[in-house]
Design a protein around this motif. Structure first.
Motif, PDB file in Angstrom:
ATOM      1  N   TRP A 360     -41.029  12.215  73.650  1.00  0.00           N
ATOM      2  CA  TRP A 360     -41.289  13.503  73.182  1.00  0.00           C
ATOM      3  C   TRP A 360     -40.702  13.920  71.792  1.00  0.00           C
ATOM      4  O   TRP A 360     -41.556  14.612  70.995  1.00  0.00           O
ATOM      5  CB  TRP A 360     -40.612  14.444  74.469  1.00  0.00           C
ATOM      6  CG  TRP A 360     -40.343  15.877  73.826  1.00  0.00           C
ATOM      7  CD1 TRP A 360     -41.334  16.842  73.567  1.00  0.00           C
ATOM      8  CD2 TRP A 360     -39.169  16.530  73.885  1.00  0.00           C
ATOM      9  NE1 TRP A 360     -41.006  18.098  73.346  1.00  0.00           N
ATOM     10  CE2 TRP A 360     -39.505  17.881  73.468  1.00  0.00           C
ATOM     11  CE3 TRP A 360     -37.683  16.125  73.952  1.00  0.00           C
ATOM     12  CZ2 TRP A 360     -38.550  19.082  73.372  1.00  0.00           C
ATOM     13  CZ3 TRP A 360     -36.896  17.271  73.890  1.00  0.00           C
ATOM     14  CH2 TRP A 360     -37.117  18.520  73.487  1.00  0.00           C
ATOM     15  N   LEU A 361     -39.353  13.496  71.606  1.00  0.00           N
ATOM     16  CA  LEU A 361     -38.770  13.735  70.229  1.00  0.00           C
ATOM     17  C   LEU A 361     -39.764  13.183  69.076  1.00  0.00           C
ATOM     18  O   LEU A 361     -39.946  13.625  68.016  1.00  0.00           O
ATOM     19  CB  LEU A 361     -37.399  13.365  70.161  1.00  0.00           C
ATOM     20  CG  LEU A 361     -36.517  14.306  71.055  1.00  0.00           C
ATOM     21  CD1 LEU A 361     -35.079  13.708  71.039  1.00  0.00           C
ATOM     22  CD2 LEU A 361     -36.422  15.652  70.503  1.00  0.00           C
ATOM     23  N   GLY A 362     -40.048  12.025  69.538  1.00  0.00           N
ATOM     24  CA  GLY A 362     -40.990  11.321  68.470  1.00  0.00           C
ATOM     25  C   GLY A 362     -42.273  11.906  68.075  1.00  0.00           C
ATOM     26  O   GLY A 362     -42.451  12.059  66.934  1.00  0.00           O
ATOM     27  N   LEU A 363     -42.919  12.350  69.220  1.00  0.00           N
ATOM     28  CA  LEU A 363     -44.066  12.927  68.866  1.00  0.00           C
ATOM     29  C   LEU A 363     -43.986  14.238  68.118  1.00  0.00           C
ATOM     30  O   LEU A 363     -44.759  14.958  67.243  1.00  0.00           O
ATOM     31  CB  LEU A 363     -44.894  13.345  70.108  1.00  0.00           C
ATOM     32  CG  LEU A 363     -45.310  11.952  70.928  1.00  0.00           C
ATOM     33  CD1 LEU A 363     -46.138  12.358  72.130  1.00  0.00           C
ATOM     34  CD2 LEU A 363     -46.379  11.187  69.996  1.00  0.00           C
ATOM     35  N   VAL A 364     -42.790  15.315  68.613  1.00  0.00           N
ATOM     36  CA  VAL A 364     -42.585  16.388  68.061  1.00  0.00           C
ATOM     37  C   VAL A 364     -42.295  16.287  66.271  1.00  0.00           C
ATOM     38  O   VAL A 364     -42.863  16.996  65.530  1.00  0.00           O
ATOM     39  CB  VAL A 364     -41.391  17.093  68.682  1.00  0.00           C
ATOM     40  CG1 VAL A 364     -41.132  18.480  67.624  1.00  0.00           C
ATOM     41  CG2 VAL A 364     -41.780  17.728  69.881  1.00  0.00           C
ATOM     42  N   LEU A 365     -41.649  15.062  66.072  1.00  0.00           N
ATOM     43  CA  LEU A 365     -41.281  15.106  64.626  1.00  0.00           C
ATOM     44  C   LEU A 365     -42.502  14.538  64.057  1.00  0.00           C
ATOM     45  O   LEU A 365     -42.567  14.905  62.965  1.00  0.00           O
ATOM     46  CB  LEU A 365     -40.111  14.102  64.742  1.00  0.00           C
ATOM     47  CG  LEU A 365     -38.527  14.457  65.083  1.00  0.00           C
ATOM     48  CD1 LEU A 365     -37.605  13.463  65.279  1.00  0.00           C
ATOM     49  CD2 LEU A 365     -38.342  15.807  64.445  1.00  0.00           C
ATOM     50  N   LEU A 366     -43.203  13.738  64.664  1.00  0.00           N
ATOM     51  CA  LEU A 366     -44.435  13.321  63.943  1.00  0.00           C
ATOM     52  C   LEU A 366     -45.433  14.540  63.576  1.00  0.00           C
ATOM     53  O   LEU A 366     -46.085  14.551  62.764  1.00  0.00           O
ATOM     54  CB  LEU A 366     -45.049  12.270  64.830  1.00  0.00           C
ATOM     55  CG  LEU A 366     -46.608  11.692  64.165  1.00  0.00           C
ATOM     56  CD1 LEU A 366     -46.448  10.960  62.934  1.00  0.00           C
ATOM     57  CD2 LEU A 366     -47.132  10.757  65.215  1.00  0.00           C
ATOM     58  N   LEU A 367     -45.392  15.381  64.343  1.00  0.00           N
ATOM     59  CA  LEU A 367     -46.369  16.627  64.318  1.00  0.00           C
ATOM     60  C   LEU A 367     -45.947  17.569  63.282  1.00  0.00           C
ATOM     61  O   LEU A 367     -46.629  18.345  62.709  1.00  0.00           O
ATOM     62  CB  LEU A 367     -46.513  17.327  65.559  1.00  0.00           C
ATOM     63  CG  LEU A 367     -47.425  16.601  66.528  1.00  0.00           C
ATOM     64  CD1 LEU A 367     -47.202  17.192  68.052  1.00  0.00           C
ATOM     65  CD2 LEU A 367     -48.943  16.872  66.104  1.00  0.00           C
TER      66      LEU A 367
END
Length: 390
Positions: A360-367
């Motif tokens: 989740w944190l990785g996806l949010v930062l990627l976005l």
């Protein structure tokens, strides 16, 4: 009319939280077999991971109504007429419904045959905007009263027995009650967000737009008082265990589980107590961040300014993450199941709850950089009318 940044900040917060629930849905080991809010089988950590995301849908719907009001007022101030703004609400609502049926549902299932159809929050917002484009002709107070009547009264419809006529049952589900329709072995539909209960929240959000027109030093204490009032009313009605939610709370084996039972309110469709609790918390957060300008609020604003772009993109990334997880765990593409309402995840694939949080944190930062770029592009190209819809 100056943009109310507190709306973008609040919307950004719930968008970030929303991604957590969808990552859990598709990647958590027990997501296929366990109801995260069933106190007989869940854990406090899993329960709260799901419960905190209940904030998202009512916030989206409420603030969609508020933004619609501010857009109409902007047109009235600029042109002396809000007719073009109401036409835009109608077109935007229809576009959102179209996106739900196509782009969004493909993100859910990755199925070119479209064997599955799930009507969720974008359907509710789109349909609500279509109706709001008509109701916006009425005095704002009337619109708010209609919304409150729906919010307070729609739980009475729980007493209506299920229809046996398939057409009546389908219409009732689209408007009032969450239901599942396995039309054939190759096509099924889940009406997850019936239109009318969510419309009530949108109409109250529309009427609340008047509050957001006030200067920040006036609206902050009002937001705080209304939010606290909603939470106090929730506590009173929930304690009485009578009207307002189809699932009463009960004494559990531990004090913690009893507290979780007390806040375990019904989302499908949104009960009165669910709306009071979640909107009360939203209003408190609005009050806290109104006028704030720091690194955290600026970070959330990047997401909050491009909600539809974020929503569509995050679903594709979450689904691709699920496929990547399955391949890394030794499954092949041929092992991914298919069929109506099947995300395509092998039964034994999955990651732990801590793994869910990392993804989740990785996806949010990627976005973040993608949303920042799109926000700047959208601002720089007002002549591109289609950008207003995404």
């Amino acid at each position: 009319m100056k943009r109310v940044t507190a709306i973008d900040i609040t919307r950004g917060l719930v968008m970030v939280i929303m991604a957590l629930d969808h990552v859990r849905d598709l990647l958590h080991t027990s997501a296929l077999t366990q109801n995260p809010t069933d106190l007989a089988t869940t854990t406090p950590a899993i329960f709260m991971t799901r419960w905190i995301t209940h904030l998202c849908a009512p916030t989206f719907v409420f603030l969609s109504g508020t933004s619609a009001y501010l857009s109409l007022r902007k047109q009235q101030v600029a042109n002396g007429d809000d007719q073009s703004a109401r036409r835009f609400l109608l077109k935007r609502g229809l576009v959102l419904i179209l996106l739900e049926l196509t782009v969004v549902n493909f993100a859910f299932w990755f199925d070119i045959h479209f064997q599955s159809l799930m009507l969720q929050v974008i359907y509710a917002i789109g349909g609500g905007l279509v109706i709001l484009s008509l109701l916006a002709k009425l005095p704002v107070t009337w619109v708010g009263i209609i919304g409150l009547v729906i919010m307070v009264g729609h739980n009475i419809l729980q007493l209506v027995p299920s229809f046996t006529n398939p057409t009546a049952k389908l219409v009732w589900a689209l408007l009032f009650r969450t239901d599942f329709f396995p039309f054939s072995p190759h096509f099924a539909m889940l009406a997850g967000y019936p239109l009318i209960p969510w419309l009530g929240i949108m109409l109250v959000g529309f009427a609340s737009g008047q509050l957001m027109e006030r200067p920040a030093d006036q609206r902050k204490p009002l937001l705080l008082r209304i939010g606290l009032g909603a939470l106090l009313l929730f506590i009173l009605l929930r304690f009485l265990n009578g009207y307002g939610d189809p699932a009463p709370w009960s004494i559990q084996n531990t004090g913690l589980l009893t507290a979780l039972s007390f806040i375990n309110v019904t989302k499908y469709p949104p009960s009165l107590l669910y709306a009071l609790l979640m909107l009360g918390l939203m209003l408190l957060f609005l009050s806290v961040v109104d006028g704030k300008d720091n690194a955290f609020t600026r970070w959330l604003t990047v997401y909050g300014k491009v909600p539809m772009f974020y929503y569509i993109l995050h679903w594709y990334l979450v689904h691709l993450s699920m496929i990547g997880m399955s391949l890394l765990q030794g499954y092949s593409l041929a092992d991914l199941p298919s069929g109506p309402l099947n995300f395509g995840r092998p039964a034994n694939a999955g990651v732990s709850l801590s793994g869910v949080y990392l993804v989740w944190l990785g996806l949010v930062l990627l976005l973040y950089p993608l949303c920042k770029w799109y926000g700047k592009y959208k601002t720089a190209h007002p002549e591109l009318g289609w950008l207003r819809y995404i």
